[in-house]
Design a protein around this motif. Structure first.
Motif, PDB file in Angstrom:
ATOM      1  N   HIS A 188      43.701   6.534 -19.319  1.00 50.48           N
ATOM      2  CA  HIS A 188      43.015   7.908 -19.081  1.00 50.48           C
ATOM      3  C   HIS A 188      43.421   7.800 -16.738  1.00 50.48           C
ATOM      4  CE1 HIS A 188      41.250   9.651 -21.430  1.00 50.48           C
ATOM      5  NE2 HIS A 188      40.598   8.659 -21.657  1.00 50.48           N
ATOM      6  N   GLU A 234      48.715   3.581  -6.361  1.00 50.26           N
ATOM      7  CA  GLU A 234      47.965   3.829  -6.193  1.00 50.26           C
ATOM      8  C   GLU A 234      47.335   3.112  -7.411  1.00 50.26           C
ATOM      9  OE1 GLU A 234      48.180   7.650  -7.226  1.00 50.26           O
ATOM     10  OE2 GLU A 234      47.748   8.322  -4.936  1.00 50.26           O
ATOM     11  N   LEU A 266      45.594   2.057   5.168  1.00 50.55           N
ATOM     12  CA  LEU A 266      45.062   3.352   4.205  1.00 50.55           C
ATOM     13  C   LEU A 266      45.194   4.950   4.891  1.00 50.55           C
ATOM     14  CD1 LEU A 266      41.190   1.896   3.974  1.00 50.55           C
ATOM     15  CD2 LEU A 266      43.062   1.546   2.160  1.00 50.55           C
ATOM     16  N   GLN A 279      48.580   5.651   4.006  1.00 54.83           N
ATOM     17  CA  GLN A 279      49.119   5.971   2.696  1.00 54.83           C
ATOM     18  C   GLN A 279      49.545   6.984   1.275  1.00 54.83           C
ATOM     19  OE1 GLN A 279      51.899   2.062   1.697  1.00 54.83           O
ATOM     20  NE2 GLN A 279      50.003   1.380   2.957  1.00 54.83           N
ATOM     21  N   PHE A 280      47.762   6.590   0.989  1.00 47.85           N
ATOM     22  CA  PHE A 280      47.806   6.333  -0.487  1.00 47.85           C
ATOM     23  C   PHE A 280      46.777   8.223   0.251  1.00 47.85           C
ATOM     24  CE2 PHE A 280      46.689   1.825   0.959  1.00 47.85           C
ATOM     25  CZ  PHE A 280      47.953   1.167  -0.195  1.00 47.85           C
ATOM     26  N   ASP A 281      47.238   8.448  -1.571  1.00 45.46           N
ATOM     27  CA  ASP A 281      46.395   9.711  -1.684  1.00 45.46           C
ATOM     28  C   ASP A 281      44.983   9.207  -1.570  1.00 45.46           C
ATOM     29  OD1 ASP A 281      45.567  11.634  -2.543  1.00 45.46           O
ATOM     30  OD2 ASP A 281      46.277  11.691  -4.293  1.00 45.46           O
ATOM     31  N   LYS A 282      43.637   9.519  -1.442  1.00 46.00           N
ATOM     32  CA  LYS A 282      42.607   9.135  -1.211  1.00 46.00           C
ATOM     33  C   LYS A 282      42.275   9.329  -3.239  1.00 46.00           C
ATOM     34  CE  LYS A 282      39.469   9.067   2.479  1.00 46.00           C
ATOM     35  NZ  LYS A 282      38.668   9.145   3.602  1.00 46.00           N
ATOM     36  N   LYS A 283      42.371  10.772  -3.524  1.00 52.17           N
ATOM     37  CA  LYS A 283      42.360  11.016  -4.665  1.00 52.17           C
ATOM     38  C   LYS A 283      41.651   9.755  -5.768  1.00 52.17           C
ATOM     39  CE  LYS A 283      43.101  14.477  -7.998  1.00 52.17           C
ATOM     40  NZ  LYS A 283      43.506  13.232  -9.219  1.00 52.17           N
ATOM     41  N   THR A 284      40.615   9.707  -6.115  1.00 50.62           N
ATOM     42  CA  THR A 284      40.555   8.597  -7.691  1.00 50.62           C
ATOM     43  C   THR A 284      41.275   8.210  -8.649  1.00 50.62           C
ATOM     44  OG1 THR A 284      38.432   8.381  -6.848  1.00 50.62           O
ATOM     45  CG2 THR A 284      39.317   7.320  -9.071  1.00 50.62           C
ATOM     46  N   PRO A 285      42.551   7.328  -8.909  1.00 49.91           N
ATOM     47  CA  PRO A 285      43.588   7.727  -9.717  1.00 49.91           C
ATOM     48  C   PRO A 285      43.714   7.881 -11.342  1.00 49.91           C
ATOM     49  CG  PRO A 285      44.054   5.756  -8.734  1.00 49.91           C
ATOM     50  CD  PRO A 285      42.335   6.046  -8.063  1.00 49.91           C
ATOM     51  N   PHE A 286      41.931   8.353 -11.761  1.00 45.79           N
ATOM     52  CA  PHE A 286      41.449   8.479 -12.943  1.00 45.79           C
ATOM     53  C   PHE A 286      41.141   9.938 -13.467  1.00 45.79           C
ATOM     54  CE2 PHE A 286      40.085   4.220 -11.205  1.00 45.79           C
ATOM     55  CZ  PHE A 286      40.197   3.471 -11.816  1.00 45.79           C
TER      56      PHE A 286
END
Lengths: 182, 156
Positions: A115, A122, B18, B20-27
């Motif tokens: 998942h 990331e 920070l 440079q990162f997409d703040k969305k949780t990558p799960f």
């Protein structure tokens, strides 16, 4: 679904005949935020699911005694945080792994997680976060991902605002260092 | 004019690193997870409630009286199995005789002890079904002949 304020939901919960309905609305309102808060700490979906269910069951049991001294959402976050820490401690005991090795084990779970939907960078950020001590990891996640106010974090983690700011600052420095070295 | 830069808390600003990162949780989560979760939690709560209700009901209607009965049983059992201060058990009497302690005893106590000694002796030498009858005969003999404590001591 109608959007009720926390006060409205609590009033509905207090009235016996609508308690179940009110609690159902509370679950629907907070489930995602709490899920992600837990998931970022335990990594695995099934573990996050267990911890989240326990969180809501504890909330149900305790809601009768909930005082309006704190906000409902900080109170729920506090339960979720405690449940998460308890889960991680049990995991350490169950698998006889040391305090620091559990993060290594979580990194393994992260790499195998079906998942996980992020990009390579990331994944690296998640691995870097997993090198942080547990409390610093909580602070970083709550500030960075949840964009939570330090005052609210202070209530949830029972730590002073100054200490939380310093903790977040150190966490970012460590993550930056990780990226330089990996 | 006040310099606003001096009042800005450096910890409040998002560190450049920070950005440079997409703040969305990558799960991700399984399909329809959040749609079904409230029902799952509701079911669990209902189960716990019914279990608690059942236990409460049981504790009042069954467990309470059961606990009282068990407590009563233990009290009665303890009462019947605790020797009273005035009663001397056969073993205590034997010890008293061996240690030459003066003890006040009634005749029946003496007969009991004597019968017990005979029974033990006989069971060690021969295991016959007629022991009980013989013991009764001994007891009858002792009663009929009104044998006192000194006679028994001599016999021992």
């Amino acid at each position: 679904m109608e959007h009720y304020s926390d006060d409205q939901l609590l009033s509905m919960f207090a009235a016996r005949e609508s308690a179940n309905y009110a609690f159902n609305l509370i679950v629907r309102k907070y489930q995602e935020r709490l899920y992600w808060h837990i998931r970022r700490m335990v990594i695995d979906h099934d573990d996050a699911d267990d911890v989240l269910q326990n969180t809501f069951i504890k909330a149900w049991k305790g809601l009768d005694n909930f005082k309006n001294e704190s906000q409902l959402y900080t109170w729920l976050y506090r339960i979720a945080t405690n449940e998460t820490i308890t889960f991680l401690n049990k995991k350490r005991k169950r698998f006889l792994i040391s305090f620091h090795d559990v993060e290594g084990e979580l990194t393994g779970s992260l790499e195998q997680d079906h998942h996980f939907s992020g990009k390579e960078i990331e994944l690296k950020l998640q691995k870097a976060i997993l090198t942080l001590p547990e409390k610093q990891r909580l602070v970083f996640n709550m500030k960075y991902y949840d964009d939570m106010k330090y005052e609210d974090m202070s209530q949830i983690l029972n730590t002073s605002v100054g200490a939380l700011k310093a903790s977040y600052h150190h966490a970012v420095k460590k993550i930056e260092e990780y990226f330089k070295n990996h | 004019m006040k310099n606003n830069k001096n009042t800005v808390d450096p910890f409040e600003n998002e560190p450049d690193f920070l950005a440079q990162f997409d703040k969305k949780t990558p799960f991700s989560v399984p399909d329809h997870y959040f749609e079904s979760l409230p029902e799952v939690i509701n079911d669990k709560i209902l189960k716990k409630k019914s279990l608690k209700f059942g236990f409460d009901k049981m504790s009042y209607r069954i467990l309470g009286p059961s606990a009282a009965l068990i407590a009563l049983f233990f009290v009665v059992f303890h009462f019947y199995n605790t020797p009273s201060g005035n009663t001397v058990q056969p073993e205590e009497f034997s010890d008293a005789l061996l240690n030459e302690v003066s003890v006040e005893l009634d005749d029946y106590m003496i007969y009991d002890v004597y019968a017990e000694i005979i029974e033990e002796t006989e069971s060690s030498t021969e295991q016959t079904s007629g022991n009980e009858t013989e013991n009764d005969e001994y007891i009858d003999y002792l009663l009929e002949n009104d044998i006192d404590i000194n006679t028994i001591i001599e016999e021992l």
